[in-house]
Motif scaffolding. Sequence first.
Motif, mmCIF file in Angstrom:
data_model
loop_
_atom_site.group_PDB
_atom_site.id
_atom_site.type_symbol
_atom_site.label_atom_id
_atom_site.label_comp_id
_atom_site.label_asym_id
_atom_site.label_seq_id
_atom_site.Cartn_x
_atom_site.Cartn_y
_atom_site.Cartn_z
ATOM 1 N N PRO A 75 29.835 -16.583 -23.395
ATOM 2 C CA PRO A 75 30.302 -15.275 -23.372
ATOM 3 C C PRO A 75 30.102 -14.424 -22.261
ATOM 4 N N ARG A 76 30.761 -13.573 -21.665
ATOM 5 C CA ARG A 76 30.404 -12.339 -20.713
ATOM 6 C C ARG A 76 31.408 -11.023 -21.310
ATOM 7 N N LEU A 77 30.648 -10.059 -20.269
ATOM 8 C CA LEU A 77 31.329 -8.624 -20.370
ATOM 9 C C LEU A 77 31.711 -8.403 -18.995
ATOM 10 N N GLU A 78 32.763 -7.720 -19.325
ATOM 11 C CA GLU A 78 33.581 -6.984 -17.967
ATOM 12 C C GLU A 78 33.550 -5.484 -18.002
ATOM 13 N N LEU A 79 32.994 -4.473 -17.200
ATOM 14 C CA LEU A 79 33.284 -3.271 -17.402
ATOM 15 C C LEU A 79 34.745 -2.801 -16.908
ATOM 16 N N LEU A 80 35.404 -2.185 -17.851
ATOM 17 C CA LEU A 80 36.805 -1.684 -17.530
ATOM 18 C C LEU A 80 36.718 -0.321 -17.116
ATOM 19 N N TRP A 81 36.089 0.552 -17.619
ATOM 20 C CA TRP A 81 35.702 1.974 -17.382
ATOM 21 C C TRP A 81 34.727 2.681 -18.068
ATOM 22 N N ASN A 101 41.363 -1.735 -31.907
ATOM 23 C CA ASN A 101 42.704 -2.579 -31.583
ATOM 24 C C ASN A 101 42.682 -3.517 -30.242
ATOM 25 N N ALA A 102 41.247 -3.855 -29.876
ATOM 26 C CA ALA A 102 41.179 -4.419 -28.721
ATOM 27 C C ALA A 102 39.599 -5.144 -28.713
ATOM 28 N N GLU A 103 39.643 -6.154 -28.161
ATOM 29 C CA GLU A 103 38.234 -6.964 -27.980
ATOM 30 C C GLU A 103 37.504 -6.362 -26.940
ATOM 31 N N CYS A 104 36.873 -5.214 -27.338
ATOM 32 C CA CYS A 104 36.146 -4.381 -26.303
ATOM 33 C C CYS A 104 35.076 -4.063 -27.352
ATOM 34 N N LEU A 105 33.887 -3.333 -26.390
ATOM 35 C CA LEU A 105 32.634 -2.823 -27.109
ATOM 36 C C LEU A 105 32.555 -1.828 -26.357
ATOM 37 N N LEU A 106 32.068 -0.596 -26.947
ATOM 38 C CA LEU A 106 31.744 0.751 -26.216
ATOM 39 C C LEU A 106 30.450 0.650 -26.290
ATOM 40 N N VAL A 164 33.271 1.110 -21.514
ATOM 41 C CA VAL A 164 34.337 0.209 -22.417
ATOM 42 C C VAL A 164 34.118 -1.199 -21.787
ATOM 43 N N TRP A 165 33.609 -2.321 -22.364
ATOM 44 C CA TRP A 165 33.467 -3.380 -21.919
ATOM 45 C C TRP A 165 34.384 -4.457 -22.495
ATOM 46 N N GLN A 166 34.884 -5.239 -21.752
ATOM 47 C CA GLN A 166 35.829 -6.374 -22.280
ATOM 48 C C GLN A 166 34.954 -7.485 -22.707
ATOM 49 N N LEU A 167 35.144 -8.017 -23.746
ATOM 50 C CA LEU A 167 34.338 -9.420 -24.329
ATOM 51 C C LEU A 167 35.212 -10.555 -23.750
ATOM 52 N N HIS A 168 34.940 -11.531 -23.026
ATOM 53 C CA HIS A 168 35.583 -12.590 -22.579
ATOM 54 C C HIS A 168 34.727 -13.871 -23.129
#
Length: 676
Positions: free
Chosen positions: A318-324, A647-652, A662-666
């Motif tokens: 798993p990895r994290l991607e910064l959205l904003w 409502n999303a697979e994200c972590l704040l 706001v990070w997206q979980l992949h």
Amino acid sequence: LQVFDDEGRNVTPHPLFHPDPTAAVPRQEKFYFKVFLSVLVMFRPSNTSRTEFSLHLEQFVVCPPGVSAVQEEGEAALTEAELEQRVEILLAETDTLWMLDLPTAVVSTEAEEAVRVVERNKIYTEICNAKIDSEDFEEKMVQTISGAAKTKEVQCETITVAEKGTMVTSWDLDNSLDTSQTEPTETEEPKAPARKSSKSPPAEEQGQAVAVPSARASPIIIAESAAAAARSPEEKECHSILTSANLQQDLVVMERILMENIFQPKLAVYRQVPVLIEPVVSSDTDGEGSEEEEDEEEEEDEEKQGEALAEGNEGGGPRLELLWSYRCDLTSGHSVSSMAWNKVNPDLLAVGYREFVSQEQKKGLACCWSLKNPMWPERIFRCEHGVTAVDFSLARPNLLAVGMANGAVAVYDVRSRSDAALLDSSTSLNKHKGPVWQLRWVEQDRGDKKERLMCISGDGRMTQWFIQQRLDCSDVMKIKRTESEKKKTPGEKEKKSEAPLSQQAAGMCFDFHPEDPDIFLAGTEEGHIHCCSCSGKEQILGTYRGHKGPVHKVAWNPCSTETFLSCSADWSILLWRRDCHTPLLTFTSVTAFVHDVKWAPKSAFVFAAVNERRVEIWDLTVSIFNPVLSCAASPEGKLSSLLFARNAECLLLGDSCGHVGVWQLHDLAVPSSHQV
């Protein structure tokens, strides 16, 4: 026949019908009696002749009144051939005369139209069910009288249509505005010089007297006053335009459009919708240079993100991607203390900020961020002290409760653009004397099913607040300090394990049971976790000892409601079971304070935790010794809080610099929630 009683009285019943002796008896038709005799002749015995049988019939057959069995004069007797002739009698039913015809509403299941009727009833039931929640449908009984149609004729002139156009420049607009403002001022100009002329000589004399000691200041004052008088109409016009409601609304729409264009790829990933690819517009000279600069900037950003997340994705997991990031100049220098989603609008986020510099508490902020504008908050509430806790109401989603470091509690209305509190605890005599570390709106079934605001404070009190004309509270429980369990020495006498002292223990956090709102956990500064009840004489049902430092957060498992997590300043995360007072598992990866822990909303095995250095994602189905993901998500500051998106697979993730990333979980395989 007569009837007599025992005393000899005649008690014979009288007939109910007394025929009139004078009434004439209608004569019956002879044909019916002849037919009757003929039918009897057909069933005569075989050993008797027809003549003998007819004579016997005349003796035994009783004729109806008015009908004689003897042959009358003038009538011919039946011959032998007529008696031998076979007589056929056909009995038929007469036509039914319907006086009232009510069609039946029931159809037999064996009828031909039964299938068609059942299908029509099913369609009608589905239509009725679909209209239940519709706002455009209302069931009423109406009797409409359709009036007679009338023809009306109207004569009018033909309507002529013409098209006209004109060109308007900015100078025309400027001149029209000037003329509209000069017209009302022309009536006031004659009065103004009269007032100024009477006061002008003393003003000049005063100006000359003042100009002697301050010769440099007088020309500046005169020049500023002259300039203000010269551009006062323009300033008024500009001020009226900038403060108009229509312009502000148009600016908001333009701002939303710009934010949508800038953050569209990131928002599409957040909402799990396809990303719109912008068409490339080529130019002669500037196009190549601008494209190269944009490519270089994108490559630099990707390299920075790759370096930051390299450790979390070494094994291809798993990895994290910064959205904003939710940040602005107003929040820089503050530390994120708490975050909460709105219960109705999943795009609205409340964030509390506080600032501690040199052990002095400064002013705090409570901001409401929206996905429509990640660069500036929708609402800003300035508080006199640092904000330590925020939460939205469920019954009234427009109410935001805010807890502060000085023990104050305030309720704000996010629909209002004013930053003044709707209610606060300044007038309450029972307010907290320590920081409000956590608060939450809880709906408890106590006969009224009202929503109550629960708070826990550093003064050792758990309170519930009532939203009335003013904000007031009552104590739910007081957390008393207990002695730690120590081993007995041979010469020491036995002591009780839990001897309450007079001093109260500071409350740090709490969490209500997801199924039973009367049961909650309360973490203390001592490192103990109390299982408490809101109803009943015994408030503390049990105490869980396992931490050696203050308990920062406790969280019930939303899927497996008998287990819960706790994190502490002793660098550890403990997994507990409700019926066991010793921890089941201990999770420790780095030597740093663990500030926050949250369960994943869709799994009973995945949870996230943040410490001062990095964020960790644990999956109990993979490993109980090492997290599946661990990375430094805030290189500039220290992480302080976390929150899963609804409502999303994200972590704040909130940090000490005032940033909420706001990070997206992949590539995170979420186990099924049905597994235990």
